[in-house]
Design a protein around this motif. Structure first.
Motif, PDB file in Angstrom:
ATOM      1  N   TRP A  12      13.849   0.432  -3.122  1.00 64.15           N
ATOM      2  CA  TRP A  12      13.349  -0.244  -1.936  1.00 64.15           C
ATOM      3  C   TRP A  12      13.041  -1.688  -2.287  1.00 64.15           C
ATOM      4  CZ3 TRP A  12       9.006   3.366   0.362  1.00 64.15           C
ATOM      5  CH2 TRP A  12       9.591   4.525   0.893  1.00 64.15           C
ATOM      6  N   GLU A  13      13.167  -2.567  -1.309  1.00 64.76           N
ATOM      7  CA  GLU A  13      12.736  -3.952  -1.466  1.00 64.76           C
ATOM      8  C   GLU A  13      11.214  -3.971  -1.558  1.00 64.76           C
ATOM      9  OE1 GLU A  13      14.704  -6.625  -1.797  1.00 64.76           O
ATOM     10  OE2 GLU A  13      16.455  -5.309  -1.676  1.00 64.76           O
ATOM     11  N   LYS A  14      10.696  -5.011  -2.202  1.00 64.12           N
ATOM     12  CA  LYS A  14       9.247  -5.137  -2.368  1.00 64.12           C
ATOM     13  C   LYS A  14       8.531  -5.137  -1.010  1.00 64.12           C
ATOM     14  CE  LYS A  14       5.803  -8.037  -4.582  1.00 64.12           C
ATOM     15  NZ  LYS A  14       5.537  -9.291  -5.272  1.00 64.12           N
ATOM     16  N   SER A  15       9.102  -5.837  -0.029  1.00 66.03           N
ATOM     17  CA  SER A  15       8.446  -5.917   1.285  1.00 66.03           C
ATOM     18  C   SER A  15       8.424  -4.551   1.975  1.00 66.03           C
ATOM     19  CB  SER A  15       9.119  -6.959   2.168  1.00 66.03           C
ATOM     20  OG  SER A  15      10.458  -6.599   2.423  1.00 66.03           O
ATOM     21  N   ARG A  16       9.518  -3.803   1.880  1.00 71.44           N
ATOM     22  CA  ARG A  16       9.541  -2.470   2.496  1.00 71.44           C
ATOM     23  C   ARG A  16       8.492  -1.581   1.843  1.00 71.44           C
ATOM     24  NH1 ARG A  16      14.151   2.325   2.593  1.00 71.44           N
ATOM     25  NH2 ARG A  16      12.825   3.763   3.745  1.00 71.44           N
ATOM     26  N   THR A  17       8.433  -1.635   0.519  1.00 73.20           N
ATOM     27  CA  THR A  17       7.453  -0.820  -0.201  1.00 73.20           C
ATOM     28  C   THR A  17       6.042  -1.197   0.223  1.00 73.20           C
ATOM     29  OG1 THR A  17       8.994  -0.751  -2.057  1.00 73.20           O
ATOM     30  CG2 THR A  17       6.740  -0.024  -2.489  1.00 73.20           C
ATOM     31  N   SER A  18       5.777  -2.486   0.290  1.00 71.28           N
ATOM     32  CA  SER A  18       4.446  -2.967   0.666  1.00 71.28           C
ATOM     33  C   SER A  18       4.053  -2.485   2.057  1.00 71.28           C
ATOM     34  CB  SER A  18       4.430  -4.496   0.610  1.00 71.28           C
ATOM     35  OG  SER A  18       3.165  -4.973   0.971  1.00 71.28           O
ATOM     36  N   HIS A  19       4.951  -2.637   3.016  1.00 68.50           N
ATOM     37  CA  HIS A  19       4.650  -2.202   4.388  1.00 68.50           C
ATOM     38  C   HIS A  19       4.453  -0.693   4.463  1.00 68.50           C
ATOM     39  CE1 HIS A  19       5.114  -6.073   6.256  1.00 68.50           C
ATOM     40  NE2 HIS A  19       6.314  -6.234   5.713  1.00 68.50           N
ATOM     41  N   HIS A  20       5.290   0.040   3.749  1.00 64.96           N
ATOM     42  CA  HIS A  20       5.173   1.492   3.830  1.00 64.96           C
ATOM     43  C   HIS A  20       3.893   1.993   3.154  1.00 64.96           C
ATOM     44  CE1 HIS A  20       6.598   5.339   5.024  1.00 64.96           C
ATOM     45  NE2 HIS A  20       6.091   5.787   3.900  1.00 64.96           N
ATOM     46  N   ILE A  21       3.578   1.445   1.998  1.00 61.63           N
ATOM     47  CA  ILE A  21       2.335   1.833   1.316  1.00 61.63           C
ATOM     48  C   ILE A  21       1.131   1.494   2.187  1.00 61.63           C
ATOM     49  CG2 ILE A  21       0.865   1.400  -0.703  1.00 61.63           C
ATOM     50  CD1 ILE A  21       3.357   3.106  -1.353  1.00 61.63           C
ATOM     51  N   ALA A  22       1.180   0.351   2.880  1.00 60.63           N
ATOM     52  CA  ALA A  22       0.078  -0.031   3.777  1.00 60.63           C
ATOM     53  C   ALA A  22      -0.113   1.021   4.870  1.00 60.63           C
ATOM     54  CB  ALA A  22       0.343  -1.405   4.385  1.00 60.63           C
ATOM     55  N   ARG A  23       0.984   1.530   5.435  1.00 63.58           N
ATOM     56  CA  ARG A  23       0.878   2.581   6.460  1.00 63.58           C
ATOM     57  C   ARG A  23       0.300   3.866   5.860  1.00 63.58           C
ATOM     58  NH1 ARG A  23       5.782   0.128   8.006  1.00 63.58           N
ATOM     59  NH2 ARG A  23       7.046   1.696   6.979  1.00 63.58           N
ATOM     60  N   MET A  24       0.721   4.189   4.637  1.00 64.39           N
ATOM     61  CA  MET A  24       0.203   5.401   3.990  1.00 64.39           C
ATOM     62  C   MET A  24      -1.281   5.258   3.654  1.00 64.39           C
ATOM     63  SD  MET A  24       3.421   6.460   1.549  1.00 64.39           S
ATOM     64  CE  MET A  24       2.764   8.082   1.096  1.00 64.39           C
ATOM     65  N   LEU A  25      -1.700   4.045   3.297  1.00 65.49           N
ATOM     66  CA  LEU A  25      -3.125   3.773   3.036  1.00 65.49           C
ATOM     67  C   LEU A  25      -3.957   4.059   4.282  1.00 65.49           C
ATOM     68  CD1 LEU A  25      -2.830   0.406   1.095  1.00 65.49           C
ATOM     69  CD2 LEU A  25      -4.094   2.389   0.277  1.00 65.49           C
ATOM     70  N   LYS A  26      -3.491   3.571   5.422  1.00 69.12           N
ATOM     71  CA  LYS A  26      -4.214   3.764   6.681  1.00 69.12           C
ATOM     72  C   LYS A  26      -4.369   5.231   7.035  1.00 69.12           C
ATOM     73  CE  LYS A  26      -2.883  -0.612   8.752  1.00 69.12           C
ATOM     74  NZ  LYS A  26      -2.022  -1.274   9.750  1.00 69.12           N
ATOM     75  N   ARG A  27      -3.410   6.046   6.619  1.00 69.92           N
ATOM     76  CA  ARG A  27      -3.459   7.482   6.921  1.00 69.92           C
ATOM     77  C   ARG A  27      -4.148   8.289   5.823  1.00 69.92           C
ATOM     78  NH1 ARG A  27       1.934   6.954   7.444  1.00 69.92           N
ATOM     79  NH2 ARG A  27       2.387   9.017   6.664  1.00 69.92           N
ATOM     80  N   GLY A  28      -4.607   7.604   4.774  1.00 71.64           N
ATOM     81  CA  GLY A  28      -5.358   8.279   3.723  1.00 71.64           C
ATOM     82  C   GLY A  28      -4.521   9.067   2.738  1.00 71.64           C
ATOM     83  N   LEU A  29      -3.206   8.815   2.696  1.00 67.33           N
ATOM     84  CA  LEU A  29      -2.335   9.557   1.779  1.00 67.33           C
ATOM     85  C   LEU A  29      -2.368   8.994   0.365  1.00 67.33           C
ATOM     86  CD1 LEU A  29       0.755   9.990   4.141  1.00 67.33           C
ATOM     87  CD2 LEU A  29      -1.095  11.625   3.687  1.00 67.33           C
ATOM     88  N   VAL A  30      -2.636   7.705   0.257  1.00 68.48           N
ATOM     89  CA  VAL A  30      -2.705   7.017  -1.032  1.00 68.48           C
ATOM     90  C   VAL A  30      -3.833   5.988  -0.993  1.00 68.48           C
ATOM     91  CG1 VAL A  30      -0.222   7.272  -1.532  1.00 68.48           C
ATOM     92  CG2 VAL A  30      -1.051   5.211  -0.380  1.00 68.48           C
ATOM     93  N   VAL A  31      -4.211   5.528  -2.179  1.00 69.66           N
ATOM     94  CA  VAL A  31      -5.117   4.386  -2.306  1.00 69.66           C
ATOM     95  C   VAL A  31      -4.500   3.418  -3.307  1.00 69.66           C
ATOM     96  CG1 VAL A  31      -7.242   5.623  -1.718  1.00 69.66           C
ATOM     97  CG2 VAL A  31      -6.510   5.514  -4.107  1.00 69.66           C
ATOM     98  N   ARG A  32      -4.957   2.175  -3.250  1.00 71.86           N
ATOM     99  CA  ARG A  32      -4.525   1.176  -4.230  1.00 71.86           C
ATOM    100  C   ARG A  32      -5.605   1.047  -5.277  1.00 71.86           C
ATOM    101  NH1 ARG A  32      -1.375  -3.745  -1.197  1.00 71.86           N
ATOM    102  NH2 ARG A  32       0.346  -2.424  -0.581  1.00 71.86           N
ATOM    103  N   ASP A  33      -5.174   0.786  -6.491  1.00 73.01           N
ATOM    104  CA  ASP A  33      -6.099   0.626  -7.610  1.00 73.01           C
ATOM    105  C   ASP A  33      -5.587  -0.544  -8.454  1.00 73.01           C
ATOM    106  OD1 ASP A  33      -8.183   1.130  -9.325  1.00 73.01           O
ATOM    107  OD2 ASP A  33      -7.218   2.836 -10.306  1.00 73.01           O
ATOM    108  N   GLU A  34      -6.455  -1.493  -8.700  1.00 71.71           N
ATOM    109  CA  GLU A  34      -6.050  -2.651  -9.499  1.00 71.71           C
ATOM    110  C   GLU A  34      -5.781  -2.225 -10.933  1.00 71.71           C
ATOM    111  OE1 GLU A  34      -5.352  -5.628  -8.155  1.00 71.71           O
ATOM    112  OE2 GLU A  34      -5.852  -4.618  -6.272  1.00 71.71           O
ATOM    113  N   CYS A  35      -4.866  -2.914 -11.562  1.00 69.49           N
ATOM    114  CA  CYS A  35      -4.543  -2.649 -12.957  1.00 69.49           C
ATOM    115  C   CYS A  35      -5.502  -3.451 -13.831  1.00 69.49           C
ATOM    116  CB  CYS A  35      -3.085  -3.040 -13.229  1.00 69.49           C
ATOM    117  SG  CYS A  35      -2.601  -2.736 -14.932  1.00 69.49           S
TER     118      CYS A  35
END
Length: 146
Positions: free
Chosen positions: A61-84
């Motif tokens: 996937w392109e970086k932008s597609r991944t970013s948008h999709h992860i953002a949607r999954m975050l809103k639905r509580g399927l994933v969270v982001r964690d800083e490295c």
């Protein structure tokens, strides 16, 4: 002509299988194929966390597609982001308990559909041959990722 027939048959099979599997995921498990792909990538690692860019590369996937999709999954509580914290670069995507519950329901149904639509329709020797062909093509693609 034989090459064209083989290629078109492969593409037609792939499109029809993916379309049918996508529809079944959506209707039976209420999960999109893209959600399923991300969650499966996260379930493939013991701690359920992968670098954002590693997910993008794995899914092609392109970086932008991944970013948008992860953002949607975050809103639905399927994933969270964690800083490295180790290097301050990049971000991890981490599967949540809700994400695990979603894939644990969807995966067996998905596998049952894969079996019915595909695996039950090929012989063991055909399956082994397909695996060898697929691995060889992927190896060549990995040699030149451009």
């Amino acid at each position: 002509m034989e090459e064209q027939h083989a290629w078109r048959s492969f593409v037609r099979m792939h499109e029809r299988l993916m379309g049918r599997l996508s529809h079944l995921l959506q209707t039976e498990s209420n999960v999109s194929p893209a959600d399923f792909a991300v969650l499966a990538e996260l379930m493939d690692v013991p701690d359920g966390r992968r670098r954002f860019l590693d997910i993008a590369r794995a899914l092609e996937w392109e970086k932008s597609r991944t970013s948008h999709h992860i953002a949607r999954m975050l809103k639905r509580g399927l994933v969270v982001r964690d800083e490295c914290l180790e290097d301050g670069r990049g971000t991890f995507v981490v599967i949540t308990d809700q994400g695990r519950a979603v894939i644990e329901v969807a995966a067996p149904r998905h596998m049952e559909a894969v079996r019915k639509l595909f695996l039950d329709n090929v012989t063991p020797s055909e399956l082994r041959l397909l695996a060898r062909i697929s691995e060889r093509v992927v190896e060549k693609l990995d040699e030149d990722p451009s």
